[in-house]
Design a protein around this motif. Structure first.
Motif, PDB file in Angstrom:
ATOM      1  N   TYR A 114       0.759  -0.671  -0.126  1.00 47.21           N
ATOM      2  CA  TYR A 114      -0.137  -0.014  -0.119  1.00 47.21           C
ATOM      3  C   TYR A 114       0.770   0.889  -0.396  1.00 47.21           C
ATOM      4  O   TYR A 114       1.791   1.008   0.770  1.00 47.21           O
ATOM      5  CB  TYR A 114      -0.700  -0.110   1.146  1.00 47.21           C
ATOM      6  CG  TYR A 114      -1.758   1.162   1.638  1.00 47.21           C
ATOM      7  CD1 TYR A 114      -2.822   1.495   0.966  1.00 47.21           C
ATOM      8  CD2 TYR A 114      -1.560   2.125   1.819  1.00 47.21           C
ATOM      9  CE1 TYR A 114      -3.814   2.507   0.932  1.00 47.21           C
ATOM     10  CE2 TYR A 114      -2.043   2.807   2.504  1.00 47.21           C
ATOM     11  CZ  TYR A 114      -3.371   3.384   1.810  1.00 47.21           C
ATOM     12  OH  TYR A 114      -4.192   4.451   1.665  1.00 47.21           O
ATOM     13  N   LEU A 115       0.482   2.409  -0.965  1.00 45.89           N
ATOM     14  CA  LEU A 115       1.026   3.463  -0.887  1.00 45.89           C
ATOM     15  C   LEU A 115      -0.496   4.727  -0.904  1.00 45.89           C
ATOM     16  O   LEU A 115      -0.711   4.564  -1.424  1.00 45.89           O
ATOM     17  CB  LEU A 115       1.383   3.487  -2.309  1.00 45.89           C
ATOM     18  CG  LEU A 115       3.443   2.964  -2.537  1.00 45.89           C
ATOM     19  CD1 LEU A 115       3.978   2.969  -3.140  1.00 45.89           C
ATOM     20  CD2 LEU A 115       4.618   3.451  -1.001  1.00 45.89           C
ATOM     21  N   ASP A 116      -0.244   5.756  -0.012  1.00 44.22           N
ATOM     22  CA  ASP A 116      -1.134   6.794  -0.245  1.00 44.22           C
ATOM     23  C   ASP A 116      -0.495   7.943  -0.955  1.00 44.22           C
ATOM     24  O   ASP A 116       0.543   8.016  -0.887  1.00 44.22           O
ATOM     25  CB  ASP A 116      -0.837   7.331   1.083  1.00 44.22           C
ATOM     26  CG  ASP A 116      -2.247   7.312   1.613  1.00 44.22           C
ATOM     27  OD1 ASP A 116      -3.619   7.152   1.382  1.00 44.22           O
ATOM     28  OD2 ASP A 116      -2.014   8.919   2.104  1.00 44.22           O
ATOM     29  N   GLY A 117      -0.914   9.025  -1.442  1.00 46.06           N
ATOM     30  CA  GLY A 117      -0.855   9.724  -2.147  1.00 46.06           C
ATOM     31  C   GLY A 117      -1.813  11.091  -2.027  1.00 46.06           C
ATOM     32  O   GLY A 117      -2.830  10.941  -1.494  1.00 46.06           O
ATOM     33  N   ALA A 118      -1.594  12.534  -2.597  1.00 45.14           N
ATOM     34  CA  ALA A 118      -1.934  13.202  -2.840  1.00 45.14           C
ATOM     35  C   ALA A 118      -1.522  14.150  -3.373  1.00 45.14           C
ATOM     36  O   ALA A 118      -0.605  14.658  -4.070  1.00 45.14           O
ATOM     37  CB  ALA A 118      -1.806  14.103  -1.273  1.00 45.14           C
ATOM     38  N   ILE A 119      -2.897  14.131  -4.496  1.00 47.25           N
ATOM     39  CA  ILE A 119      -2.875  14.737  -5.885  1.00 47.25           C
ATOM     40  C   ILE A 119      -2.956  16.461  -5.597  1.00 47.25           C
ATOM     41  O   ILE A 119      -3.478  17.437  -5.188  1.00 47.25           O
ATOM     42  CB  ILE A 119      -3.785  14.213  -6.539  1.00 47.25           C
ATOM     43  CG1 ILE A 119      -3.648  13.058  -6.999  1.00 47.25           C
ATOM     44  CG2 ILE A 119      -3.691  15.625  -8.308  1.00 47.25           C
ATOM     45  CD1 ILE A 119      -5.409  12.425  -8.043  1.00 47.25           C
ATOM     46  N   LEU A 134       2.218  14.025  -3.895  1.00 50.81           N
ATOM     47  CA  LEU A 134       3.570  13.502  -2.782  1.00 50.81           C
ATOM     48  C   LEU A 134       3.113  12.496  -2.653  1.00 50.81           C
ATOM     49  O   LEU A 134       1.220  11.971  -2.002  1.00 50.81           O
ATOM     50  CB  LEU A 134       3.172  14.642  -1.370  1.00 50.81           C
ATOM     51  CG  LEU A 134       2.865  15.720  -2.188  1.00 50.81           C
ATOM     52  CD1 LEU A 134       2.830  16.770  -1.069  1.00 50.81           C
ATOM     53  CD2 LEU A 134       4.503  16.770  -2.053  1.00 50.81           C
ATOM     54  N   VAL A 135       3.601  11.245  -2.299  1.00 47.00           N
ATOM     55  CA  VAL A 135       3.551  10.007  -2.584  1.00 47.00           C
ATOM     56  C   VAL A 135       4.088   9.144  -0.732  1.00 47.00           C
ATOM     57  O   VAL A 135       5.696   9.631  -0.616  1.00 47.00           O
ATOM     58  CB  VAL A 135       3.611   9.402  -3.745  1.00 47.00           C
ATOM     59  CG1 VAL A 135       3.984   7.828  -3.279  1.00 47.00           C
ATOM     60  CG2 VAL A 135       3.478   8.965  -4.451  1.00 47.00           C
ATOM     61  N   ALA A 166       2.042  12.012   3.623  1.00 45.45           N
ATOM     62  CA  ALA A 166       1.483  12.759   1.980  1.00 45.45           C
ATOM     63  C   ALA A 166       0.262  13.598   2.185  1.00 45.45           C
ATOM     64  O   ALA A 166       0.344  14.379   1.828  1.00 45.45           O
ATOM     65  CB  ALA A 166       0.857  11.757   0.824  1.00 45.45           C
ATOM     66  N   ASN A 167      -1.218  13.034   2.925  1.00 45.09           N
ATOM     67  CA  ASN A 167      -2.259  13.655   3.088  1.00 45.09           C
ATOM     68  C   ASN A 167      -1.714  14.948   4.651  1.00 45.09           C
ATOM     69  O   ASN A 167      -2.398  16.193   4.369  1.00 45.09           O
ATOM     70  CB  ASN A 167      -2.807  12.983   3.767  1.00 45.09           C
ATOM     71  CG  ASN A 167      -4.147  12.182   2.776  1.00 45.09           C
ATOM     72  OD1 ASN A 167      -4.152  13.230   1.692  1.00 45.09           O
ATOM     73  ND2 ASN A 167      -3.487  11.088   2.759  1.00 45.09           N
ATOM     74  N   ALA A 168      -0.892  14.631   5.139  1.00 45.97           N
ATOM     75  CA  ALA A 168      -0.153  16.108   6.232  1.00 45.97           C
ATOM     76  C   ALA A 168       0.283  17.178   5.646  1.00 45.97           C
ATOM     77  O   ALA A 168      -0.524  18.262   5.495  1.00 45.97           O
ATOM     78  CB  ALA A 168       0.527  15.215   7.062  1.00 45.97           C
ATOM     79  N   ALA A 172      -1.309  20.593   5.104  1.00 41.63           N
ATOM     80  CA  ALA A 172      -0.608  21.895   4.971  1.00 41.63           C
ATOM     81  C   ALA A 172      -0.465  23.314   3.864  1.00 41.63           C
ATOM     82  O   ALA A 172      -1.149  24.158   4.048  1.00 41.63           O
ATOM     83  CB  ALA A 172       0.635  22.307   5.658  1.00 41.63           C
ATOM     84  N   LEU A 173      -0.189  22.311   2.416  1.00 45.57           N
ATOM     85  CA  LEU A 173      -0.684  23.220   1.496  1.00 45.57           C
ATOM     86  C   LEU A 173      -1.790  23.763   1.194  1.00 45.57           C
ATOM     87  O   LEU A 173      -2.286  25.031   0.613  1.00 45.57           O
ATOM     88  CB  LEU A 173       0.520  22.600   0.593  1.00 45.57           C
ATOM     89  CG  LEU A 173       1.946  21.698   0.636  1.00 45.57           C
ATOM     90  CD1 LEU A 173       1.672  21.107  -0.162  1.00 45.57           C
ATOM     91  CD2 LEU A 173       2.503  22.915   0.351  1.00 45.57           C
TER      92      LEU A 173
END
Length: 293
Positions: A114-119, A134-135, A166-168, A172-173
């Motif tokens: 499992y990898l978690d990402g934020a586009i 971000l992964v 990634a989601n943190a 923040a952004l």
């Protein structure tokens, strides 16, 4: 040979991911709850699966881009979980750091990588050199599939082994972005009340934006270094900021404008001033944006 990839969720973002993968030469299988949204992708070369089960069975990597983590859980847990064993799930659904960590625990318990990402981009940036994703998660899984990630955007970053990172960073952004957008809405309200043409606002913003960007960069740098007291390099202390802020509050009171946003700012200013920081650097406010008292 490039791995086959399944994309679950073919809204605007999911469709952009599919087109980027097809362009890079990946056999791409798609599934969407509303079949009509997935059907147009067949013309581009994607294989439309009639069920999540069949979509998962058809690929080595499963990219998920649906509404939220509960929606992902509804799709992948239960009977489908067996078909996921030994495969890689890449979650590109917006979520929370703790949510990503919880999914990671579930994945590990079921033999799923499992990898978690934020586009960090709109759909039109996907597949371009400026597309940012971000992964977070196991570095080995990211490195093994880096070519696939690079197909999705030129600025793909592995930000750490902790699945929540990634989601943190995404949160923040987004906080920075929403601060700017709500500030713009406040500015528009003032302009309308004072009959200032919004075109003029746009021109003046273009001229002052570099100053604001410099202040934000300085704030982050000083806070990271713990330099909260005013010194020879201070760009501005709380005192002149708060004085100017009172002018905005007074204008809004006279014009009967909504004060929801500025009242929040005012509360933070007041807590800092009450604690003796009136003449410290603006970065001193960072001490009052952590855990609520």
């Amino acid at each position: 040979m490039k791995p086959a990839i399944t994309v679950l969720g073919t809204g605007r973002m999911g469709s952009a991911l599919v087109h980027a993968l097809l362009k890079a030469g990946h056999r791409t299988v798609v599934w969407n709850r509303t079949l009509e949204k997935a059907t147009p992708l067949a013309a581009a070369g994607a294989v439309v699966a009639p069920s999540v089960q069949e979509a998962v069975e058809a690929a080595e990597i499963i990219i998920v881009n649906v509404t939220d983590y509960p929606a992902t859980a509804a799709l992948l847990r239960g009977d489908v979980a067996t078909a996921l064993r030994g495969k890689l799930v890449v979650e590109l659904t917006s979520g929370t750091p703790h949510g990503a960590r919880d999914v990671g625990k579930w994945a590990a318990a079921h033999g799923v990588s499992y990898l978690d990402g934020a586009i960090m981009a709109t759909p039109d940036f996907i597949g371009t050199e400026h597309g940012t994703i971000l992964v977070s998660g196991p570095r080995r899984a990211f490195d093994r599939n880096e070519d696939m990630f690079r197909a999705l955007g030129g600025n793909i970053q592995h930000v750490g082994e902790d699945l929540g990172l990634a989601n943190a960073q995404d949160s923040a952004l987004l906080a920075l972005m929403w601060g700017a957008l709500f500030g713009a809405l406040q500015s528009i309200a003032v302009c309308r009340a004072e009959r200032i043409d919004l075109g003029e606002l746009a021109r003046q913003w273009t001229a002052t934006a570099p100053v604001v960007e410099g202040l934000v960069a300085d704030l982050i740098k000083r806070t990271a270094a713990g330099r909260l007291a005013a010194d020879d390099e201070t760009l501005s202390s709380l005192s002149p900021h708060y004085s100017a802020f009172q002018h905005l509050v007074e204008l809004m009171e006279v014009r009967k404008l909504d004060r929801t946003v500025v009242d929040g700012y005012d509360a933070i200013f007041r807590r800092a001033i009450a604690a003796g920081h009136l003449h410290d650097d603006f970065a001193a406010l960072s001490q009052f944006m952590g855990k609520a008292g």
